[in-house]
Write a protein that holds these residues in place. Structure first.
Motif, mmCIF file in Angstrom:
data_model
loop_
_atom_site.group_PDB
_atom_site.id
_atom_site.type_symbol
_atom_site.label_atom_id
_atom_site.label_comp_id
_atom_site.label_asym_id
_atom_site.label_seq_id
_atom_site.Cartn_x
_atom_site.Cartn_y
_atom_site.Cartn_z
ATOM 1 N N SER A 105 0.830 -1.202 0.000
ATOM 2 C CA SER A 105 0.000 0.000 0.000
ATOM 3 C C SER A 105 0.869 1.258 0.000
ATOM 4 N N ILE A 106 1.914 1.209 0.849
ATOM 5 C CA ILE A 106 2.797 2.383 0.938
ATOM 6 C C ILE A 106 3.485 2.614 -0.406
ATOM 7 N N ILE A 107 3.907 1.532 -1.039
ATOM 8 C CA ILE A 107 4.564 1.678 -2.346
ATOM 9 C C ILE A 107 3.594 2.297 -3.358
ATOM 10 N N LEU A 108 2.373 1.761 -3.389
ATOM 11 C CA LEU A 108 1.364 2.286 -4.325
ATOM 12 C C LEU A 108 1.111 3.769 -4.067
ATOM 13 N N MET A 109 0.919 4.102 -2.804
ATOM 14 C CA MET A 109 0.650 5.481 -2.409
ATOM 15 C C MET A 109 1.811 6.397 -2.795
ATOM 16 N N ALA A 110 3.041 5.924 -2.521
ATOM 17 C CA ALA A 110 4.215 6.755 -2.800
ATOM 18 C C ALA A 110 4.324 7.027 -4.297
ATOM 19 N N VAL A 111 4.165 5.965 -5.088
ATOM 20 C CA VAL A 111 4.294 6.158 -6.537
ATOM 21 C C VAL A 111 3.227 7.136 -7.033
ATOM 22 N N ILE A 112 2.022 6.973 -6.530
ATOM 23 C CA ILE A 112 0.944 7.872 -6.982
ATOM 24 C C ILE A 112 1.218 9.304 -6.552
ATOM 25 N N LEU A 113 1.686 9.495 -5.332
ATOM 26 C CA LEU A 113 1.979 10.854 -4.871
ATOM 27 C C LEU A 113 3.078 11.498 -5.710
ATOM 28 N N ILE A 114 4.082 10.676 -6.061
ATOM 29 C CA ILE A 114 5.153 11.219 -6.891
ATOM 30 C C ILE A 114 4.596 11.633 -8.248
ATOM 31 N N ILE A 115 3.792 10.757 -8.830
ATOM 32 C CA ILE A 115 3.207 11.073 -10.134
ATOM 33 C C ILE A 115 2.353 12.328 -10.048
ATOM 34 N N VAL A 116 1.487 12.395 -9.027
ATOM 35 C CA VAL A 116 0.614 13.560 -8.867
ATOM 36 C C VAL A 116 1.466 14.823 -8.702
ATOM 37 N N GLY A 117 2.498 14.722 -7.852
ATOM 38 C CA GLY A 117 3.349 15.879 -7.596
ATOM 39 C C GLY A 117 4.014 16.384 -8.859
ATOM 40 N N VAL A 118 4.657 15.474 -9.586
ATOM 41 C CA VAL A 118 5.367 15.861 -10.808
ATOM 42 C C VAL A 118 4.383 16.458 -11.821
ATOM 43 N N TYR A 119 3.266 15.781 -11.945
ATOM 44 C CA TYR A 119 2.248 16.149 -12.903
ATOM 45 C C TYR A 119 1.721 17.559 -12.639
ATOM 46 N N VAL A 120 1.394 17.771 -11.369
ATOM 47 C CA VAL A 120 0.815 19.057 -11.005
ATOM 48 C C VAL A 120 1.857 20.166 -11.139
ATOM 49 N N LYS A 121 3.081 19.861 -10.778
ATOM 50 C CA LYS A 121 4.132 20.871 -10.869
ATOM 51 C C LYS A 121 4.410 21.214 -12.332
ATOM 52 N N ARG A 122 4.488 20.194 -13.151
ATOM 53 C CA ARG A 122 4.756 20.392 -14.569
ATOM 54 C C ARG A 122 3.676 21.231 -15.249
ATOM 55 N N LEU A 123 2.457 20.888 -14.957
ATOM 56 C CA LEU A 123 1.360 21.462 -15.726
ATOM 57 C C LEU A 123 0.599 22.541 -14.981
ATOM 58 N N GLY A 124 1.091 22.940 -13.809
ATOM 59 C CA GLY A 124 0.403 23.997 -13.072
ATOM 60 C C GLY A 124 -0.807 23.460 -12.337
ATOM 61 N N THR A 125 -1.832 24.292 -12.213
ATOM 62 C CA THR A 125 -3.035 23.945 -11.464
ATOM 63 C C THR A 125 -2.671 23.481 -10.066
ATOM 64 N N GLU A 126 -2.042 24.393 -9.340
ATOM 65 C CA GLU A 126 -1.630 24.085 -7.975
ATOM 66 C C GLU A 126 -2.823 23.745 -7.111
ATOM 67 N N ASP A 127 -3.858 24.583 -7.255
ATOM 68 C CA ASP A 127 -4.979 24.467 -6.341
ATOM 69 C C ASP A 127 -5.988 23.464 -6.869
ATOM 70 N N LEU A 128 -5.699 22.170 -6.663
ATOM 71 C CA LEU A 128 -6.592 21.159 -7.218
ATOM 72 C C LEU A 128 -7.908 21.087 -6.474
ATOM 73 N N LEU A 129 -7.888 21.534 -5.235
ATOM 74 C CA LEU A 129 -9.130 21.409 -4.456
ATOM 75 C C LEU A 129 -9.983 22.646 -4.611
#
Lengths: 303, 392, 268
Positions: free
Chosen positions: A279-303
């Protein structure tokens, strides 16, 4: 309606915000709840992942420890499942995007002048949400079963080899993931496209861009917030899903994803550390992807 | 619920040393102001000058950083908005969209448990001539009608003080002119104290008995509209309230009654009684409609100032009058308004002209002449930022 | 694109195909609720209303019991999540406070976390704390993952309310509580209703998180999952179809009454 959650991602607020103790009162119960039942469980998961088996204990008995080898063990054992999960999820997300974009464009741009029709189409997009997720997946399983009308006719037309299967293959799992999460893709795309000011497109054509260039240079960039929200909302549940890949649904033993092995380890084998580490591995990979993705493409305020 | 007495007429409003600072900027600086009971008082200024903040402080929607607010002599600085005998007509009207017109008007009465709210609300709607629309929802009314509902909703409470925040800003010009007169007659009818905030100088002058011109958080000048117009004290007022031709130069001679300046070699005389400063470098001005155009050098004697020769660089005909832009080398452009007593313009673009005015029409300003002061319109980024904050 | 004759029709035709595709499994599920099946409901054996009439008699009423549990869980979790989420949404839009970034992150993370992780995490915490799994643990779990969705939904609505309406309320002698109940709440209501419906839908259809935190309690999705291996009785299709029809009618009524109201307003 229900889709408001996805369609309301980025309303700009220009309210003069005040400082007041009322804010604390309003925030405290909900924040406390999330700390207690979201954050604390993640911490608990982290420690569970490092547990060691209890000496002479029964199955499912573990002691706290710092057994980092749990991680290397599960990676060694389940690397194919981990890679498969992300591979399936990426392909399903791309399919959902390609399927949804024209649909969202139809609803958000073409149907703008007919609000009734637009509303009806939106209801149709979310309609699959109203029928059980599991039952609609089982429905596909039966519609696409080997002896089903569709598969037999494809075989009769020689479009499919006579001994080919669809259910139980990776293709079926990816198909199921894409189908089930299409509304998560379509709705944010719709929201972005709904707001697209058509005068930009006209200005584009006025400035010598052909329709394809207008689409590529204007429509797509302006709908980027929708693309980002949609791909994340599709990819995250798809990567963690274990229903589609389950052998009772669209999968087979060799299509098992990370979700399936977390479920088996936790609920059947009672190997909690392994389930937690995965679970931790899955969560970590997803957080990394989300982080990179959001940083690359902007839209900081997803909520 | 509240036993507070509400005035039959208006009450005095007094602001004592009010300052308001927001994060990073000061909206109002040490403001003292008295609005006498029963008056129609206008706060006039560009956006960002602090006028809306002043209004919100009086309404209780904002707390002052320092200073006191008194109504009818009673200190209400720490009183909550809903406990103040003050009502506001908001710029956006802020009519409750989920209530009917009548429910909107009754709202304040019901909160205070005033007896017979229904009859009072209908009476207020009658005053603004909307009784037949009482059951409608606000969204079904036109802008002008919504404006009247907002007014009825406020005056039905008979507040000691009625605050109007750019109440006509959203209406088109014609309706605005009509509503200006109506508002004024309603004020006379109900006898309440009106505090009106606007950036429209014409609106302020038409409606108010007293106008206070605000700039950058301070009151620059206050008085009856015609006083302000005829004898502005600062460059800002001279330019914000109407238009002015301004000249800056050192005082070179003076008599008991008049000063003479040297402006790039031209002599300009102003009466001492109409100047704020008497020595050194000063700025004087004259309104464009006070100027006369001459097609040859006039000989007018010592009670007139004459400038020339210059050249007409632009003529715009506006029906009632014609505007000429006259360029005089070394002085720059002067604006001249001439009434169209005859047919058409008296001179065309390129014509050589002289400009004159009676010494008694000039005025001397209090500002320190600096190049920046000559252009009073404040469009610095800071001012715009403040303006946006104020409007939001 | 419009230079080509088919360009104009391309998108609508695509739309029809896409919607058909989206609706196929729904139609299948509904049709098979009328199947005169014996044990498992796989092949078509003829039309009957029986399954609708006997839905609660199948397997000693276990389908109905699971359905009932799902409804109870859904209602309680919805009330809790909607209340907590609405409060947070108001605070986020209307107030300034420190740690805004941290709060936003705390709300965003549950939506970015796969359900299997949420489920396993909560289950391992309950395990560590020795909490037995029952209806309560399911409700706790459902409330948790619904809060963020409520916040997003209601936040948009709060932001759309002109704050001068509340100021006008205060100016017109409304105390803070009166202003909230008479002005803010009625204006917020459509957003709150949408959030509540979304919460209920999420809770009702959740399987993954429930599976980790339910112990022996049956919910409707859990029932379907477990019976998938041995064949699902048509009663499950009946329940799912009934829920679907109820939801779709509700949504259509809301949608069209809103459109009708907008039209009526425009008429005057």
């Amino acid at each position: 309606m229900a889709f408001a959650a996805f369609t309301a991602a980025d309303v700009v607020v220009r309210t003069p915000r005040k400082k007041s103790p009322v804010a604390l009162l309003l925030l405290l119960p909900g924040v406390l709840y999330l700390v207690l039942f979201f954050l604390a469980p993640l911490v608990s998961l982290f420690f569970t992942a490092l547990q060691v088996p209890h000496l002479d204990g029964d199955i499912g008995q573990y002691d706290y420890g710092f057994n980092w080898a749990n991680y290397t063990d599960v990676i060694r054992m389940y690397l194919p499942h981990i890679l498969r999960s992300f591979g399936y999820a990426i392909i399903a997300t791309v399919i959902a995007l390609l399927f949804s974009y024209p649909l969202a464009y139809l609803i958000g741009v073409k149907a703008r002048s007919r609000p009734m029709l637009q509303g009806l189409m939106l209801v149709l997009v979310i309609a699959p949400f109203f029928i059980s997720f599991l039952l609609r997946t089982l429905a596909w399983k039966q519609i696409l079963a080997d002896e089903s009308l569709i598969i037999t006719s494809l075989k009769a037309l020689s479009l499919l080899a006579p001994d080919a299967h669809f259910t139980g293959t990776p293709a079926a799992v990816i198909f199921g993931l894409a189908y089930n999460f299409i509304p998560f893709m379509t709705l944010p795309l719709y929201t972005s496209l709904e707001r697209l000011d058509l005068r930009y497109l006209e200005a584009g054509s006025d400035l010598y861009a052909n329709p394809f260039t207008v689409f590529r240079k204007i429509t797509v960039p302006l709908s980027m917030p929708g693309i980002i929200a949609g791909t994340l909302l599709t990819f995250i549940p798809a990567a963690g899903d274990y229903v589609n890949a389950s052998k009772d649904f669209l999968g087979a033993p060799d299509t098992q994803m990370i979700g399936n092995v977390i479920e088996t380890n936790f609920l059947v084998l009672q190997n909690y550390p392994a389930a937690a580490a995965l679970s931790i591995i899955l969560m970590a990979v997803i957080l990394i992807i989300v982080g990179v993705y959001v940083k690359r493409l902007g839209t900081e305020d997803l909520l | 619920m509240f036993t507070r007495q509400f005035a039959d007429g208006g009450a005095d409003l007094e602001l004592q040393g009010i300052s308001k600072r927001f994060l990073g900027f000061t909206a109002i600086e040490e403001l003292d102001l008295v609005v006498p009971a029963g008056s129609f008082f206008a706060l006039l200024g560009p956006s960002g000058c602090g006028k809306t903040t002043t209004l919100r402080l009086v309404a209780g929607l904002e707390e002052p950083t320092s200073g006191r607010v008194l109504i009818g002599g009673k200190d209400i600085t720490s009183t909550k908005a809903y406990q103040r005998p003050v009502n506001t007509v908001f710029q956006s009207y802020a009519l409750f969209p989920h209530m009917s017109v009548l429910q909107n008007v009754e709202f304040g009465l019901r909160r205070r448990s005033v007896p017979d709210p229904l009859a009072k609300a209908r009476e207020a709607l009658r005053l603004v001539e909307l009784e037949q629309l009482a059951e409608r929802k606000p969204q079904q009314l036109s802008g002008g009608q919504q404006q009247r509902v907002a007014l009825a909703r406020a005056i039905v409470n008979r507040p000691a003080l009625l605050l109007l925040d750019e109440p006509l800003g959203a209406l088109d010009l014609k309706l605005r002119r009509q509503m200006q007169l109506e508002l004024k007659s309603i004020q006379l009818d109900v006898g309440l104290t009106f505090l009106h905030v606007t950036h429209d100088q014409e609106e302020a002058m038409v409606m108010a008995d007293t106008v206070a011109v605000m700039n950058k958080g301070r009151i620059e000048q206050m008085g009856a509209p015609n006083e302000l117009y005829e004898l502005p004290r600062t460059v800002f007022v001279a330019n914000f309230l109407g238009q002015s031709n301004l000249f800056t130069g050192p005082v070179v001679s003076s008599t008991d009654t008049a000063l003479t300046l040297d402006v790039q070699g031209f002599r300009i005389t102003v009466p001492i009684s109409r100047t704020q400063r008497q020595r050194g470098e000063i700025t004087v001005g004259v309104r464009p409609e006070k100027l006369s155009l001459h097609t040859e050098a006039p000989d007018l004697g010592s009670d007139s100032n004459t400038l020339g020769e210059g050249r007409i660089v632009d003529v715009s005909f506006s029906g009632v009058s014609t505007q000429y832009l006259v360029n005089i080398p070394a002085l720059g452009n002067l604006l001249v308004f001439a009434q169209n007593l005859g047919f058409g313009p008296v001179a065309g673009v390129g014509a050589e002209v002289w400009v004159s005015w009676q010494v008694g029409h000039g005025f001397g300003l209090a500002d320190d002449p600096s190049p920046a002061a000559r252009f009073a319109a404040d469009d610095s980024t800071a001012a715009i930022a403040i303006a946006e904050l104020e409007e939001s | 694109m419009s230079r080509f004759g088919f360009g104009k029709w391309l998108l609508p035709v695509y739309g029809i195909i896409a919607f058909t595709f989206l609706l196929i499994p729904i139609a299948y599920t509904i049709v098979f609720s009328f199947n005169d099946s014996v044990k498992s409901n796989i092949s078509w054996r003829g039309f009957t209303f029986d399954k609708w009439l006997t839905v609660c008699q199948v397997e000693n009423g276990s389908v109905c019991e699971a359905f009932g549990n799902s409804v109870i869980i859904g209602i309680i979790a919805t009330v809790l999540a909607t209340t907590l989420g609405t409060m947070i949404a108001i605070a986020l839009v209307r107030y300034r406070f420190g740690a805004r970034g941290a709060v936003s992150l705390l709300l965003f993370l549950p939506m970015a976390t796969p359900e299997v992780v949420l489920g396993a995490g909560l289950a391992s915490q309950f395990l560590a704390a020795g909490v037995p799994k029952d209806m309560t643990t399911i409700i706790i779990a459902h409330t948790m993952f619904c809060i963020s969705f409520v916040v997003v939904t209601v936040k948009a609505r709060v932001a759309s309310i002109d704050p001068t309406l509340e100021e006008a309320g205060r100016d017109l002698y409304g105390s803070p509580l009166q202003v909230f109940w008479r002005i803010t709440f009625p204006l917020l209501f459509p957003g709150i209703l949408a959030a509540a419906l979304l919460s209920f839908a999420l809770s009702f259809d959740d399987f993954i998180i429930t599976n980790f935190n339910s112990g022996s309690v049956q919910t409707f999705p859990k029932y379907v999952y477990i019976s998938a291996a041995r064949g699902i009785p048509a009663a499950a299709n009946v329940i799912a179809s009934a829920v679907f029809l109820f939801a779709i009618i509700f949504v259509l009524v809301v949608q069209f009454s809103r459109a009708a109201r907008a039209k009526a307003l425009a008429k005057h």
